[in-house]
Structures are given as C-alpha cells and as structure tokens.
Design a protein around this motif. Structure first.
Motif, PDB file in Angstrom:
ATOM      1  N   ILE A  99      28.701  39.806  50.440  1.00 46.43           N
ATOM      2  CA  ILE A  99      29.828  38.935  50.802  1.00 46.43           C
ATOM      3  C   ILE A  99      31.108  39.749  50.889  1.00 46.43           C
ATOM      4  CG2 ILE A  99      31.259  37.007  50.017  1.00 46.43           C
ATOM      5  CD1 ILE A  99      28.705  35.793  48.820  1.00 46.43           C
ATOM      6  N   GLN A 100      31.314  40.682  49.963  1.00 40.99           N
ATOM      7  CA  GLN A 100      32.518  41.502  49.991  1.00 40.99           C
ATOM      8  C   GLN A 100      32.571  42.377  51.239  1.00 40.99           C
ATOM      9  OE1 GLN A 100      34.272  39.780  47.831  1.00 40.99           O
ATOM     10  NE2 GLN A 100      35.187  41.634  47.017  1.00 40.99           N
ATOM     11  N   ILE A 101      31.437  42.944  51.619  1.00 47.42           N
ATOM     12  CA  ILE A 101      31.378  43.787  52.819  1.00 47.42           C
ATOM     13  C   ILE A 101      31.727  42.971  54.051  1.00 47.42           C
ATOM     14  CG2 ILE A 101      29.805  45.071  54.329  1.00 47.42           C
ATOM     15  CD1 ILE A 101      28.309  45.918  51.734  1.00 47.42           C
ATOM     16  N   LEU A 102      31.175  41.775  54.145  1.00 49.51           N
ATOM     17  CA  LEU A 102      31.462  40.924  55.301  1.00 49.51           C
ATOM     18  C   LEU A 102      32.901  40.432  55.279  1.00 49.51           C
ATOM     19  CD1 LEU A 102      28.188  38.785  55.477  1.00 49.51           C
ATOM     20  CD2 LEU A 102      28.777  40.829  56.798  1.00 49.51           C
ATOM     21  N   ARG A 103      33.425  40.173  54.102  1.00 48.92           N
ATOM     22  CA  ARG A 103      34.794  39.658  53.997  1.00 48.92           C
ATOM     23  C   ARG A 103      35.816  40.685  54.492  1.00 48.92           C
ATOM     24  NH1 ARG A 103      36.978  36.418  49.365  1.00 48.92           N
ATOM     25  NH2 ARG A 103      35.459  37.430  48.048  1.00 48.92           N
ATOM     26  N   PRO A 118      37.654  32.889  41.609  1.00 49.04           N
ATOM     27  CA  PRO A 118      38.689  33.907  41.493  1.00 49.04           C
ATOM     28  C   PRO A 118      38.373  34.967  40.462  1.00 49.04           C
ATOM     29  CG  PRO A 118      39.356  31.872  40.424  1.00 49.04           C
ATOM     30  CD  PRO A 118      38.088  31.566  41.179  1.00 49.04           C
ATOM     31  N   LEU A 119      38.828  36.184  40.759  1.00 50.20           N
ATOM     32  CA  LEU A 119      38.799  37.295  39.833  1.00 50.20           C
ATOM     33  C   LEU A 119      37.401  37.670  39.369  1.00 50.20           C
ATOM     34  CD1 LEU A 119      41.999  36.541  37.778  1.00 50.20           C
ATOM     35  CD2 LEU A 119      41.641  38.380  39.400  1.00 50.20           C
ATOM     36  N   MET A 120      36.436  37.615  40.283  1.00 49.21           N
ATOM     37  CA  MET A 120      35.131  38.195  39.999  1.00 49.21           C
ATOM     38  C   MET A 120      35.230  39.668  40.356  1.00 49.21           C
ATOM     39  SD  MET A 120      32.452  35.285  41.302  1.00 49.21           S
ATOM     40  CE  MET A 120      31.050  36.336  40.936  1.00 49.21           C
ATOM     41  N   LEU A 121      35.852  40.455  39.471  1.00 54.94           N
ATOM     42  CA  LEU A 121      36.192  41.843  39.763  1.00 54.94           C
ATOM     43  C   LEU A 121      35.239  42.785  39.053  1.00 54.94           C
ATOM     44  CD1 LEU A 121      40.082  41.683  39.345  1.00 54.94           C
ATOM     45  CD2 LEU A 121      38.738  41.399  41.432  1.00 54.94           C
ATOM     46  N   THR A 122      34.955  43.904  39.719  1.00 55.70           N
ATOM     47  CA  THR A 122      34.227  44.989  39.075  1.00 55.70           C
ATOM     48  C   THR A 122      35.205  45.847  38.286  1.00 55.70           C
ATOM     49  OG1 THR A 122      34.507  46.547  40.904  1.00 55.70           O
ATOM     50  CG2 THR A 122      32.643  45.019  41.040  1.00 55.70           C
ATOM     51  N   ALA A 123      34.668  46.736  37.462  1.00 57.57           N
ATOM     52  CA  ALA A 123      35.527  47.641  36.692  1.00 57.57           C
ATOM     53  C   ALA A 123      36.373  48.505  37.612  1.00 57.57           C
ATOM     54  CB  ALA A 123      34.666  48.510  35.775  1.00 57.57           C
ATOM     55  N   GLU A 172      37.392  47.766  40.620  1.00 61.80           N
ATOM     56  CA  GLU A 172      38.420  46.935  41.245  1.00 61.80           C
ATOM     57  C   GLU A 172      39.569  46.648  40.284  1.00 61.80           C
ATOM     58  OE1 GLU A 172      35.476  44.591  44.392  1.00 61.80           O
ATOM     59  OE2 GLU A 172      35.916  43.749  42.422  1.00 61.80           O
ATOM     60  N   VAL A 173      39.258  46.459  39.003  1.00 66.29           N
ATOM     61  CA  VAL A 173      40.311  46.268  38.006  1.00 66.29           C
ATOM     62  C   VAL A 173      41.184  47.512  37.927  1.00 66.29           C
ATOM     63  CG1 VAL A 173      40.784  45.975  35.539  1.00 66.29           C
ATOM     64  CG2 VAL A 173      39.063  44.553  36.657  1.00 66.29           C
ATOM     65  N   GLU A 174      40.561  48.688  37.915  1.00 61.33           N
ATOM     66  CA  GLU A 174      41.345  49.917  37.833  1.00 61.33           C
ATOM     67  C   GLU A 174      42.201  50.115  39.077  1.00 61.33           C
ATOM     68  OE1 GLU A 174      39.538  52.900  34.664  1.00 61.33           O
ATOM     69  OE2 GLU A 174      38.639  53.162  36.647  1.00 61.33           O
ATOM     70  N   VAL A 175      41.664  49.749  40.235  1.00 61.44           N
ATOM     71  CA  VAL A 175      42.469  49.825  41.467  1.00 61.44           C
ATOM     72  C   VAL A 175      43.693  48.923  41.355  1.00 61.44           C
ATOM     73  CG1 VAL A 175      42.512  49.180  43.904  1.00 61.44           C
ATOM     74  CG2 VAL A 175      40.606  50.517  43.027  1.00 61.44           C
ATOM     75  N   ALA A 176      43.490  47.698  40.885  1.00 64.17           N
ATOM     76  CA  ALA A 176      44.603  46.751  40.751  1.00 64.17           C
ATOM     77  C   ALA A 176      45.640  47.262  39.761  1.00 64.17           C
ATOM     78  CB  ALA A 176      44.077  45.386  40.326  1.00 64.17           C
ATOM     79  N   ALA A 235      42.637  36.739  32.780  1.00 66.01           N
ATOM     80  CA  ALA A 235      41.565  36.056  33.508  1.00 66.01           C
ATOM     81  C   ALA A 235      40.241  36.804  33.533  1.00 66.01           C
ATOM     82  CB  ALA A 235      42.018  35.782  34.944  1.00 66.01           C
ATOM     83  N   VAL A 236      40.265  38.135  33.387  1.00 65.48           N
ATOM     84  CA  VAL A 236      39.014  38.880  33.499  1.00 65.48           C
ATOM     85  C   VAL A 236      38.176  38.708  32.232  1.00 65.48           C
ATOM     86  CG1 VAL A 236      39.993  40.594  35.072  1.00 65.48           C
ATOM     87  CG2 VAL A 236      40.051  41.007  32.598  1.00 65.48           C
ATOM     88  N   PRO A 237      36.881  38.974  32.330  1.00 66.00           N
ATOM     89  CA  PRO A 237      36.026  38.895  31.135  1.00 66.00           C
ATOM     90  C   PRO A 237      36.471  39.873  30.049  1.00 66.00           C
ATOM     91  CG  PRO A 237      34.706  38.973  33.138  1.00 66.00           C
ATOM     92  CD  PRO A 237      36.110  39.256  33.554  1.00 66.00           C
ATOM     93  N   GLU A 238      36.099  39.564  28.832  1.00 64.66           N
ATOM     94  CA  GLU A 238      36.546  40.346  27.673  1.00 64.66           C
ATOM     95  C   GLU A 238      36.210  41.827  27.802  1.00 64.66           C
ATOM     96  OE1 GLU A 238      38.576  40.809  24.219  1.00 64.66           O
ATOM     97  OE2 GLU A 238      38.265  38.871  25.211  1.00 64.66           O
TER      98      GLU A 238
END
Length: 231
Positions: free
Chosen positions: A11-15, A69-74, A76-80, A109-112
C-alpha cells in the motif's frame, strides 16, 4: 517479512507512486516473488482496498483510501524526528514551533517500543550558528504563497544596490545558512530568487496574482534547466 508487513508496504509503494507500479517493481523492492505480489494484491482487493490495475500493466491506489494514522516503522520515525530537528534549527519561528509540536504528537501516538527513538534519538541535526537572519516575516511570506498574493520588496543585491520589485512568490528554499524566496518578478518579467536576509523592506499586498502557485512552480522547474537567475 511478515505477510501483514508486506501488505502494508505494498500500500505504501502504491501510495507514493504517481504512475502505475508494476508487480516486477513491487517484487524487487520487497525482495519477494512476482507470484507473491499478485496474491497479495488480490488479497488487498478482497479486503476492499481500492487498487486498480492488472498484471503486466501496473497497479494504482485510488484516492480516498488511507490507513490508520501513524502506523510508522522505526526508520520512518527517525526520518520524521531528523526532519523536525532540521526545521526546528533552521526554520522560521512558526515552523520551528510546529516542528517541535509534531515531534510531541508523534511521541504521544506511536507504540511504546518506538518512543525511545523520539525521547533519545540516535539521529541528530545540529543548529547552524551562521544562519543568516531573515529580514522578512516568513510566516506571512508562506501565507502569501498559499493565497497566491503579491509581495512588494525593496531588495539589496550582494553589492548593496537596492531595487524595488513586485513579485509573485510561490516557493521558499531552505538552504543550510540562508533562505530563498522564489518568485516571478514583475520588474524582470522572469523568475528570480531572493535571499531573505537581503530584503530591506517588504509589503504584503493582499492582491492575488493571475497564475496559481502550483502552475508557477511547474513552470519554474522546467526553467531550471536554463542558467541561474541573477537577482
């Protein structure tokens, strides 16, 4: 890669793609087989994800679909966090505050297990102490861009020679030590870039210019193949 993670990545690739993405391209990025991609695409369509396309042509994700919202990988969090750090140390005060607020919202918002990446990040962007001071209200300049409104400038070049310009601003460039306002200049009848630290005086005219900012940006990108523009 777990199947759930793979479906999310498809989904991310297509988005992020502006054109149909082939199964070959998806398989190469995910390091899996094309057969697996076909099966995953079929599963996503069966779950009512609005993917349009066919094998051999490519797939697109239709508008109106979003993930929780905010289903981020590690990563992606570091990029942000890194991007927000850069803006906080180089952006105008309004953007700097927004960058700090963004990091706080992501942290809440992100997981612990991802919060240490925000509270004690391994990535760092340090302040530039030689950053040139803006002589222009950058929050108002950005508002003028969004509204497509003209700005009057009294501007000094590198030799200190002053000119008066009415410009159609459409972009701001953030470099390491200076900021640039990119605009169509009525005086020169061409695109120009203006260092914000060389602005002597500015008036925000609240008068719309005839082109849309997005059209000017597209024209400017095409024109970038020419020689750099003098101010």
């Amino acid at each position: 890669m777990r199947r759930a993670d793979r479906l999310f990545q498809i989904i991310q690739i297509l988005r992020r793609g502006s054109r149909p993405v082939t199964a070959d391209a998806i398989a190469a990025e995910l390091e899996t087989s094309k057969r697996t991609v076909y099966r995953d695409i079929a599963d996503l369509i069966g779950q009512r994800v609005p993917i349009r396309g066919e094998a051999g042509v490519g797939y697109v994700l239709e508008g109106g679909f979003d993930l929780p919202p905010l289903m981020l990988t590690a990563d992606e969090v570091e990029v942000a966090v890194l991007g927000a750090q850069w803006v906080a140390t180089r952006g105008d005060p309004a953007l700097a505050k927004a960058a700090q607020d963004l990091v706080a919202k992501i942290g809440a918002a992100v997981p612990e297990h991802l919060r240490p990446l925000i509270l004690d990040p391994a990535v760092r962007s340090h302040r530039r102490w030689d950053l040139a001071e803006d002589k222009l209200d950058m929050a108002r300049a950005r508002a003028a861009i969004h509204a497509g409104e003209k700005v009057w400038l009294r501007y000094a070049d590198e030799q200190g020679r002053e000119t008066e310009r009415t410009i159609w601003p459409f972009a701001v460039g953030y470099l390491d030590a200076v900021r640039l306002l990119v605009a169509w200049c009525e005086l020169r009848a061409d695109f120009r870039t203006f260092r914000t630290d060389r602005v002597v005086e500015a008036k925000f005219l609240q008068e719309r210019y005839p082109e849309r900012p997005g059209i000017l940006r597209a024209r400017w990108r095409k024109a970038m193949n020419r020689e750099p523009y003098p101010a």
